[in-house]
Design a protein around this motif. Structure first.
Motif, mmCIF file in Angstrom:
data_model
loop_
_atom_site.group_PDB
_atom_site.id
_atom_site.type_symbol
_atom_site.label_atom_id
_atom_site.label_comp_id
_atom_site.label_asym_id
_atom_site.label_seq_id
_atom_site.Cartn_x
_atom_site.Cartn_y
_atom_site.Cartn_z
ATOM 1 N N PRO A 36 0.838 -1.206 0.000
ATOM 2 C CA PRO A 36 0.000 0.000 0.000
ATOM 3 C C PRO A 36 0.870 1.251 0.000
ATOM 4 O O PRO A 36 2.002 1.241 0.490
ATOM 5 N N ARG A 37 0.333 2.340 -0.545
ATOM 6 C CA ARG A 37 1.074 3.598 -0.520
ATOM 7 C C ARG A 37 1.133 4.165 0.895
ATOM 8 O O ARG A 37 2.120 4.796 1.278
ATOM 9 N N GLN A 38 0.074 3.936 1.672
ATOM 10 C CA GLN A 38 0.021 4.502 3.021
ATOM 11 C C GLN A 38 -0.638 3.510 3.976
ATOM 12 O O GLN A 38 -1.587 2.825 3.605
ATOM 13 N N ILE A 39 -0.099 3.439 5.184
ATOM 14 C CA ILE A 39 -0.723 2.671 6.257
ATOM 15 C C ILE A 39 -0.963 3.633 7.415
ATOM 16 O O ILE A 39 -0.028 4.238 7.945
ATOM 17 N N PHE A 40 -2.224 3.773 7.789
ATOM 18 C CA PHE A 40 -2.585 4.610 8.928
ATOM 19 C C PHE A 40 -2.958 3.711 10.098
ATOM 20 O O PHE A 40 -3.546 2.646 9.913
ATOM 21 N N ALA A 41 -2.628 4.148 11.300
ATOM 22 C CA ALA A 41 -3.033 3.426 12.499
ATOM 23 C C ALA A 41 -3.529 4.439 13.524
ATOM 24 O O ALA A 41 -3.056 5.586 13.557
ATOM 25 N N ILE A 42 -4.478 4.006 14.327
ATOM 26 C CA ILE A 42 -5.142 4.911 15.270
ATOM 27 C C ILE A 42 -4.909 4.430 16.697
ATOM 28 O O ILE A 42 -5.217 3.283 17.038
ATOM 29 N N HIS A 49 -9.501 0.425 26.368
ATOM 30 C CA HIS A 49 -8.049 0.387 26.195
ATOM 31 C C HIS A 49 -7.412 1.656 26.749
ATOM 32 O O HIS A 49 -6.375 1.602 27.428
ATOM 33 N N ALA A 50 -8.005 2.800 26.469
ATOM 34 C CA ALA A 50 -7.480 4.055 27.023
ATOM 35 C C ALA A 50 -7.495 4.008 28.544
ATOM 36 O O ALA A 50 -6.549 4.465 29.207
ATOM 37 N N ALA A 51 -8.555 3.437 29.114
ATOM 38 C CA ALA A 51 -8.663 3.365 30.568
ATOM 39 C C ALA A 51 -7.603 2.451 31.161
ATOM 40 O O ALA A 51 -7.018 2.772 32.208
ATOM 41 N N GLU A 52 -7.314 1.326 30.505
ATOM 42 C CA GLU A 52 -6.382 0.363 31.099
ATOM 43 C C GLU A 52 -4.939 0.884 31.122
ATOM 44 O O GLU A 52 -4.138 0.459 31.934
ATOM 45 N N VAL A 53 -4.609 1.807 30.207
ATOM 46 C CA VAL A 53 -3.264 2.392 30.209
ATOM 47 C C VAL A 53 -3.268 3.802 30.795
ATOM 48 O O VAL A 53 -2.292 4.541 30.675
ATOM 49 N N ASN A 54 -4.401 4.164 31.420
ATOM 50 C CA ASN A 54 -4.526 5.414 32.179
ATOM 51 C C ASN A 54 -4.268 6.644 31.317
ATOM 52 O O ASN A 54 -3.513 7.549 31.701
ATOM 53 N N ILE A 55 -4.892 6.684 30.148
ATOM 54 C CA ILE A 55 -4.778 7.824 29.246
ATOM 55 C C ILE A 55 -6.181 8.345 28.946
ATOM 56 O O ILE A 55 -7.111 7.565 28.712
ATOM 57 N N SER A 56 -6.340 9.643 28.964
ATOM 58 C CA SER A 56 -7.636 10.244 28.673
ATOM 59 C C SER A 56 -8.046 9.953 27.242
ATOM 60 O O SER A 56 -7.199 9.836 26.340
ATOM 61 N N LEU A 57 -9.347 9.862 27.007
ATOM 62 C CA LEU A 57 -9.829 9.629 25.654
ATOM 63 C C LEU A 57 -9.428 10.788 24.744
ATOM 64 O O LEU A 57 -9.547 11.955 25.125
ATOM 65 N N PRO A 58 -8.951 10.483 23.559
ATOM 66 C CA PRO A 58 -8.568 11.558 22.640
ATOM 67 C C PRO A 58 -9.793 12.301 22.128
ATOM 68 O O PRO A 58 -10.868 11.733 21.978
ATOM 69 N N THR A 59 -9.623 13.576 21.865
ATOM 70 C CA THR A 59 -10.690 14.367 21.263
ATOM 71 C C THR A 59 -10.511 14.466 19.751
ATOM 72 O O THR A 59 -11.423 14.906 19.053
ATOM 73 N N THR A 60 -9.339 14.079 19.274
ATOM 74 C CA THR A 60 -9.014 13.992 17.852
ATOM 75 C C THR A 60 -8.307 12.671 17.639
ATOM 76 O O THR A 60 -7.534 12.249 18.506
ATOM 77 N N PRO A 61 -8.542 11.957 16.525
ATOM 78 C CA PRO A 61 -7.856 10.692 16.315
ATOM 79 C C PRO A 61 -6.343 10.815 16.459
ATOM 80 O O PRO A 61 -5.724 11.745 15.910
ATOM 81 N N ALA A 62 -5.754 9.899 17.223
ATOM 82 C CA ALA A 62 -4.302 9.858 17.411
ATOM 83 C C ALA A 62 -3.721 8.981 16.309
ATOM 84 O O ALA A 62 -3.792 7.746 16.365
ATOM 85 N N VAL A 63 -3.146 9.597 15.292
ATOM 86 C CA VAL A 63 -2.742 8.899 14.072
ATOM 87 C C VAL A 63 -1.234 8.685 14.045
ATOM 88 O O VAL A 63 -0.455 9.603 14.345
ATOM 89 N N PHE A 64 -0.819 7.474 13.703
ATOM 90 C CA PHE A 64 0.581 7.185 13.408
ATOM 91 C C PHE A 64 0.603 6.257 12.210
ATOM 92 O O PHE A 64 -0.435 5.990 11.601
ATOM 93 N N THR A 65 1.775 5.796 11.825
ATOM 94 C CA THR A 65 1.874 4.882 10.687
ATOM 95 C C THR A 65 2.621 3.624 11.077
ATOM 96 O O THR A 65 3.398 3.628 12.046
ATOM 97 N N LYS A 66 2.353 2.564 10.364
ATOM 98 C CA LYS A 66 3.197 1.380 10.397
ATOM 99 C C LYS A 66 3.835 1.306 9.015
ATOM 100 O O LYS A 66 3.146 1.422 8.002
ATOM 101 N N TYR A 67 5.157 1.151 8.958
ATOM 102 C CA TYR A 67 5.834 1.183 7.673
ATOM 103 C C TYR A 67 5.545 -0.085 6.871
ATOM 104 O O TYR A 67 5.349 -1.175 7.433
#
Length: 251
Positions: A36-42, A49-67
């Motif tokens: 693929p030209r691009q791989i997006f991950a959220i 999942h956010a609760a179990e790692v003690n992180i507040s829910l995002p208000t905007t998608p938290a986007v990164f990539t997998k190469y």
């Protein structure tokens, strides 16, 4: 993927028995979309999942990539680069027709189909930068993006926002979840991503993982050589990885 509609028409019309199509076993299948030209991950896209790692829910998608070089097929042997490799079962969407500024209301019309994915993660490397977390490289070792076992066409899935998902290690169930618990559903993710970048046919979107990851456990729990991870999503089939130590001749 630009010929996705033609491929669907062919698949619906062909008589596979008369065509004598050679059957393949799962371990003979490569990644369904190998380049693929691009791989997006959220990240943090499930409430639990956010609760179990003690992180507040995002208000905007938290986007990164997998190469792209991390992609592999449904059945794979994966080397462990450290003692802190974690599991994350995910619904992966495959883009059929891309574009910019795709409306949320019509976003699913741009989806070719769905796969099971694993967002394998080296937590040591991910947090090696302190406050500057290194998501993309930590999730992109060889074999760290298994997908498959095939692309299930979007017209075969009535509601991608209500699919049960499961990840187990041998007999130990690690994750049980449902896509109905997504913080940002797939139509919104497509709309959001396309408001920033252009989406292309064949792009992949890893939509996030439910609770049950090793990093969120007390004590933390990670994969070790000899483990076999089995991940499945309702209606999409399952994938399996076996893990070996780095440099092992079995890889």
């Amino acid at each position: 993927m630009s010929e996705w509609e033609q491929l669907k028409e062919w698949a619906h019309a062909v008589d596979f028995e008369k065509a004598q199509v050679q059957a393949l076993t799962l371990d003979q299948l490569d990644a369904p979309v190998p380049s693929p030209r691009q791989i997006f991950a959220i990240g943090m896209n499930y409430k639990d999942h956010a609760a179990e790692v003690n992180i507040s829910l995002p208000t905007t998608p938290a986007v990164f990539t997998k190469y792209v070089s991390s992609l592999t097929g449904a059945i794979a042997i994966v080397e462990l680069p450290s003692e802190s490799v974690d599991w994350e079962v995910e619904l992966v969407a495959v883009i059929a027709s891309g574009g910019r500024n795709i409306p949320r209301e019509s976003a699913l019309e741009h989806v070719a189909g769905y796969m099971v994915g694993q967002d394998l993660s080296d937590r040591d490397l991910q947090f090696a930068g302190g406050a500057a977390s290194q998501f993309s490289v930590a999730k992109s070792y060889k074999g760290f993006a298994p997908t498959g076992p095939w692309i299930t066409s979007s017209d075969q899935i009535e509601d991608p926002s209500d699919l049960s998902m499961r990840c187990s290690r041998g007999d130990q169930v690690l994750q049980l979840g449902s896509t109905k618990n997504l913080v940002f559903d797939l139509p919104y993710l497509i709309h959001y991503l396309s408001s920033v970048v252009e989406l292309y046919p064949g792009d992949l979107i890893f939509t996030g993982t439910p609770d049950g990851v090793g990093f969120g456990r007390s004590p933390k729990e990670y994969l070790v050589p000899g483990d076999e991870l089995i991940s499945s999503i309702e209606g999409l089939g399952g994938i399996r990885q076996r893990f070996v130590s780095r440099g092992s001749s079995a890889a």
